[in-house]
Write a protein that holds these residues in place. Structure first.
Motif, PDB file in Angstrom:
ATOM      1  N   GLU A 177       8.343   0.554 -18.525  1.00 37.74           N
ATOM      2  CA  GLU A 177       9.615  -0.237 -17.944  1.00 37.74           C
ATOM      3  C   GLU A 177      10.203   0.600 -16.845  1.00 37.74           C
ATOM      4  N   GLU A 178      10.654   1.984 -17.014  1.00 37.64           N
ATOM      5  CA  GLU A 178      11.130   2.729 -16.219  1.00 37.64           C
ATOM      6  C   GLU A 178      10.277   2.844 -14.775  1.00 37.64           C
ATOM      7  N   ALA A 179       8.967   2.909 -15.144  1.00 41.09           N
ATOM      8  CA  ALA A 179       7.932   3.017 -14.039  1.00 41.09           C
ATOM      9  C   ALA A 179       8.067   1.644 -13.245  1.00 41.09           C
ATOM     10  N   ARG A 180       8.210   0.603 -13.845  1.00 34.23           N
ATOM     11  CA  ARG A 180       8.217  -0.649 -13.144  1.00 34.23           C
ATOM     12  C   ARG A 180       9.410  -0.892 -12.453  1.00 34.23           C
ATOM     13  N   GLY A 181      10.698  -0.482 -12.890  1.00 38.22           N
ATOM     14  CA  GLY A 181      12.074  -0.360 -12.201  1.00 38.22           C
ATOM     15  C   GLY A 181      11.892   0.403 -10.966  1.00 38.22           C
ATOM     16  N   ALA A 182      11.109   1.817 -11.262  1.00 36.43           N
ATOM     17  CA  ALA A 182      11.167   2.828 -10.030  1.00 36.43           C
ATOM     18  C   ALA A 182      10.191   2.062  -8.825  1.00 36.43           C
ATOM     19  N   LEU A 183       9.163   1.489  -9.329  1.00 34.87           N
ATOM     20  CA  LEU A 183       8.228   0.998  -8.390  1.00 34.87           C
ATOM     21  C   LEU A 183       8.808  -0.148  -7.635  1.00 34.87           C
ATOM     22  N   ILE A 184       9.382  -0.771  -8.177  1.00 37.21           N
ATOM     23  CA  ILE A 184      10.276  -2.050  -7.499  1.00 37.21           C
ATOM     24  C   ILE A 184      11.104  -1.579  -6.306  1.00 37.21           C
ATOM     25  N   VAL A 185      12.081  -0.610  -6.913  1.00 33.59           N
ATOM     26  CA  VAL A 185      12.929  -0.044  -5.925  1.00 33.59           C
ATOM     27  C   VAL A 185      12.403   0.747  -4.862  1.00 33.59           C
ATOM     28  N   SER A 186      11.469   1.583  -5.030  1.00 33.26           N
ATOM     29  CA  SER A 186      10.768   2.604  -4.275  1.00 33.26           C
ATOM     30  C   SER A 186      10.190   1.650  -3.110  1.00 33.26           C
ATOM     31  N   SER A 187       9.502   0.557  -3.675  1.00 36.17           N
ATOM     32  CA  SER A 187       8.707  -0.310  -2.909  1.00 36.17           C
ATOM     33  C   SER A 187       9.561  -1.234  -1.893  1.00 36.17           C
ATOM     34  N   SER A 218       4.916   5.581  11.003  1.00 39.23           N
ATOM     35  CA  SER A 218       4.806   4.158  10.500  1.00 39.23           C
ATOM     36  C   SER A 218       3.504   4.081   9.565  1.00 39.23           C
ATOM     37  N   LYS A 219       2.279   4.915   9.915  1.00 38.23           N
ATOM     38  CA  LYS A 219       1.214   4.832   9.373  1.00 38.23           C
ATOM     39  C   LYS A 219       1.384   5.768   8.181  1.00 38.23           C
ATOM     40  N   VAL A 220       2.002   6.870   8.010  1.00 38.19           N
ATOM     41  CA  VAL A 220       2.191   7.410   6.820  1.00 38.19           C
ATOM     42  C   VAL A 220       2.942   6.797   5.957  1.00 38.19           C
ATOM     43  N   LYS A 221       4.164   6.119   6.368  1.00 45.69           N
ATOM     44  CA  LYS A 221       4.693   5.114   5.432  1.00 45.69           C
ATOM     45  C   LYS A 221       3.986   3.840   5.011  1.00 45.69           C
ATOM     46  N   SER A 222       3.077   3.541   5.756  1.00 50.23           N
ATOM     47  CA  SER A 222       2.422   2.311   5.349  1.00 50.23           C
ATOM     48  C   SER A 222       1.191   2.812   4.171  1.00 50.23           C
ATOM     49  N   GLU A 223       0.805   4.009   4.176  1.00 47.28           N
ATOM     50  CA  GLU A 223      -0.102   4.637   3.362  1.00 47.28           C
ATOM     51  C   GLU A 223       0.371   4.844   2.100  1.00 47.28           C
ATOM     52  N   GLU A 224       1.754   5.230   2.225  1.00 43.53           N
ATOM     53  CA  GLU A 224       2.844   5.451   1.020  1.00 43.53           C
ATOM     54  C   GLU A 224       2.721   4.105   0.123  1.00 43.53           C
ATOM     55  N   ILE A 225       3.241   3.172   0.935  1.00 43.16           N
ATOM     56  CA  ILE A 225       3.412   1.673   0.369  1.00 43.16           C
ATOM     57  C   ILE A 225       2.020   1.527  -0.460  1.00 43.16           C
ATOM     58  N   LYS A 226       0.947   1.454   0.274  1.00 46.22           N
ATOM     59  CA  LYS A 226      -0.144   0.887  -0.277  1.00 46.22           C
ATOM     60  C   LYS A 226      -0.554   1.879  -1.429  1.00 46.22           C
ATOM     61  N   LEU A 227      -0.172   3.067  -1.687  1.00 46.61           N
ATOM     62  CA  LEU A 227      -0.556   3.995  -2.638  1.00 46.61           C
ATOM     63  C   LEU A 227       0.365   3.587  -3.862  1.00 46.61           C
ATOM     64  N   ALA A 228       1.674   3.385  -3.597  1.00 48.60           N
ATOM     65  CA  ALA A 228       2.542   3.047  -4.480  1.00 48.60           C
ATOM     66  C   ALA A 228       1.974   1.757  -5.159  1.00 48.60           C
ATOM     67  N   LEU A 229       1.622   0.913  -4.494  1.00 47.58           N
ATOM     68  CA  LEU A 229       1.349  -0.499  -4.871  1.00 47.58           C
ATOM     69  C   LEU A 229       0.203  -0.410  -5.645  1.00 47.58           C
ATOM     70  N   ASN A 230      -0.864   0.509  -5.504  1.00 53.19           N
ATOM     71  CA  ASN A 230      -2.081   0.591  -6.035  1.00 53.19           C
ATOM     72  C   ASN A 230      -2.118   1.374  -7.248  1.00 53.19           C
ATOM     73  N   THR A 231      -1.018   2.183  -7.344  1.00 50.54           N
ATOM     74  CA  THR A 231      -0.950   3.012  -8.459  1.00 50.54           C
ATOM     75  C   THR A 231      -0.901   2.774  -9.784  1.00 50.54           C
ATOM     76  N   PRO A 232      -1.879   2.617 -10.707  1.00 46.96           N
ATOM     77  CA  PRO A 232      -1.618   1.933 -11.918  1.00 46.96           C
ATOM     78  C   PRO A 232      -0.250   2.574 -12.788  1.00 46.96           C
ATOM     79  N   THR A 233       0.461   1.681 -13.650  1.00 44.10           N
ATOM     80  CA  THR A 233       1.686   2.515 -14.370  1.00 44.10           C
ATOM     81  C   THR A 233       1.303   2.629 -15.672  1.00 44.10           C
ATOM     82  N   THR A 234       0.225   2.454 -16.140  1.00 45.15           N
ATOM     83  CA  THR A 234      -0.073   2.858 -17.352  1.00 45.15           C
ATOM     84  C   THR A 234      -0.210   4.322 -17.711  1.00 45.15           C
TER      85      THR A 234
END
Length: 445
Positions: free
Chosen positions: A381-391, A429-445
């Motif tokens: 739940e904490e990872a989900r919330g952090a992912l929503i905010v950071s994303s 922009s390239k770095v930030k885009s890669e960070e977003i892709k990495l954050a969205l593709n990182t598993p939360t398990t």
């Protein structure tokens, strides 16, 4: 010697070239001392004096003549030396002039060399920046293609999506979850039949909701089931003040937590200072909660419920009771009732937005599931919330960077490879885009 003989001797005598023997043989006067000659003849005295002077001059000249000869020789040598010196100076001047010309050519050559080196350095820098620019634009091209395609689809479906969401804001809130899903399904079928483009699984939450805002509401106490989230989204997109049917007081707790930081004003219809609390909230732009209402509302609230704002002396004001109060646009009003199934007349329903916040089995199931996850796997739940905010934060930053890129491209003058800020923005922009892709593709398990 007669006077006639003496005069030519005096006139034509060359004392410098005359020899001693000649001078001594031809002159008899030298035998006479000047004093003796004076006794005989005054003229002879003068001649005698001249002879004696010439005699002395001869010997003096005899000693001086070599020196004169040496002087003459020295003068000749000096003249030759001065001539040679003048010639040497002339040659040296020619050499110095030639040297100055060569030095000027050297300086011009060095300047040209420095200019060529600067141009070479500029070309190398431009080539490096061009590579960075092409790389950045290539990445932006792919992302912009995806964004354009997504925006194109969103724009093509915006009419139907907004139509469904507007209908939900206007009509859905009094109903339970089951009836809402049925109505939305029917509306989607009708919209499809008449040919209005829309998203296949359009919901008011997906169209009007912001993930970060929803996450903030949940942290403030909003229940985590879909129905509660939908209620909150619809409430904050309506022009009418909400009246929550809240038998479990979930909406009441959420509103209290949400308004705690801004100084929430809480009142009841039975309070004697109800209008005073309402006036203060309207004046200072605070939130106001009127709780535990029945099936009827105080007519004194009609001006606030219907937002009867008017201009007076250049200021927006509203009449509450007998008082005219400045109206602050930040003011928000919430009304709750604990009645589980109240019946409100049409007159009340058109003044407020009746929102059914009662807990139903589907909502209870969602809430229990969320509670179980929070208890069993709080890390998820904490990872989900952090992912929503950071994303959301990264998407916001990415949007700002995109705006900067478009602005720099629109105002850039000259060659784009010379715009360092544009290139740095593209790389960011390239770095930030890669960070977003990495954050969205990182598993939360």
């Amino acid at each position: 010697m007669t006077t006639r003989d003496a005069i030519p001797l005096v006139d034509f005598c060359d004392a410098d070239s005359c020899t001693f023997s000649e001078f001594w043989t031809n002159s008899q006067v030298q035998r006479q001392p000047p004093r003796t000659s004076f006794e005989v003849s005054k003229a002879c005295t003068s001649l005698c004096m001249w002879v004696h002077a010439m005699y002395k001059y001869y010997f003096v000249n005899k000693s001086v003549a070599p020196k004169k000869a040496t002087l003459a020789t020295a003068k000749e040598e000096l003249a030759i030396t001065e001539k040679a010196l003048a010639e040497a100076k002339a040659r040296m001047k020619e050499v110095m002039d030639g040297l100055a010309v060569l030095e000027k050519k050297l300086q011009d050559t060095m300047n040209h060399k420095a200019k060529l080196e600067a141009n070479m350095k500029l070309c190398e820098d431009r080539m490096g920046r061009a590579v960075r620019l092409v790389s950045g634009l290539a990445d932006e091209k792919e992302r912009w293609k995806s964004t354009v395609a997504s925006l194109g689809l969103t724009i093509s479906n915006v009419i139907g999506d907004v139509l469904i969401s507007a209908g939900a804001v206007a009509y859905l809130t009094p109903f339970t979850d089951k009836y809402r899903r049925g109505l939305l399904k029917e509306w989607l079928v009708i919209v499809g039949e008449v040919g209005v483009p829309h998203t296949v699984k359009c919901t008011p939450v997906s169209t009007l909701g912001e993930p970060v805002t929803i996450r903030k509401w949940q942290l403030e106490g909003l229940p985590r089931d879909f129905l509660s989230t939908e209620n909150a989204v619809l409430v904050f997109n309506s022009t009418r003040w909400p009246l929550f049917i809240d038998p479990q007081r979930q909406a009441n707790r959420w509103i209290r937590n949400m308004g705690k930081a801004s100084g929430l004003a809480i009142a009841k219809l039975t309070d004697r200072d109800l209008l005073r609390s309402l006036e203060s909230a309207v004046r200072f732009g605070k939130q106001c909660l009127i709780e535990n209402v029945g099936t009827e509302l105080d007519p004194a609230l009609d001006s606030v419920l219907q937002r009867q704002v008017f201009r007076q002396a250049g200021t927006n004001v509203i009449k509450i009771g007998d008082s005219i109060v400045p109206y602050n646009e930040d003011f928000r009003l919430f009304i709750t009732t604990k009645l589980p199934n109240p019946h409100y007349t049409p007159e009340v329903s058109i003044k407020v937005m009746v929102v059914n916040f009662a807990l139903v089995p589907s909502g209870l199931q969602d809430q229990l599931l969320a509670l179980v996850v929070m208890e069993e796997r709080p890390d998820l739940e904490e990872a989900r919330g952090a992912l929503i905010v950071s994303s959301a934060q990264m998407r916001h930053e990415l949007k700002e960077i995109e705006d900067r890129i478009l602005y720099r491209l629109s105002v850039s003058e000259g060659s784009p490879v010379d715009d360092i800020d544009l290139i740095n923005t593209l790389e960011a922009s390239k770095v930030k885009s890669e960070e977003i892709k990495l954050a969205l593709n990182t598993p939360t398990t």
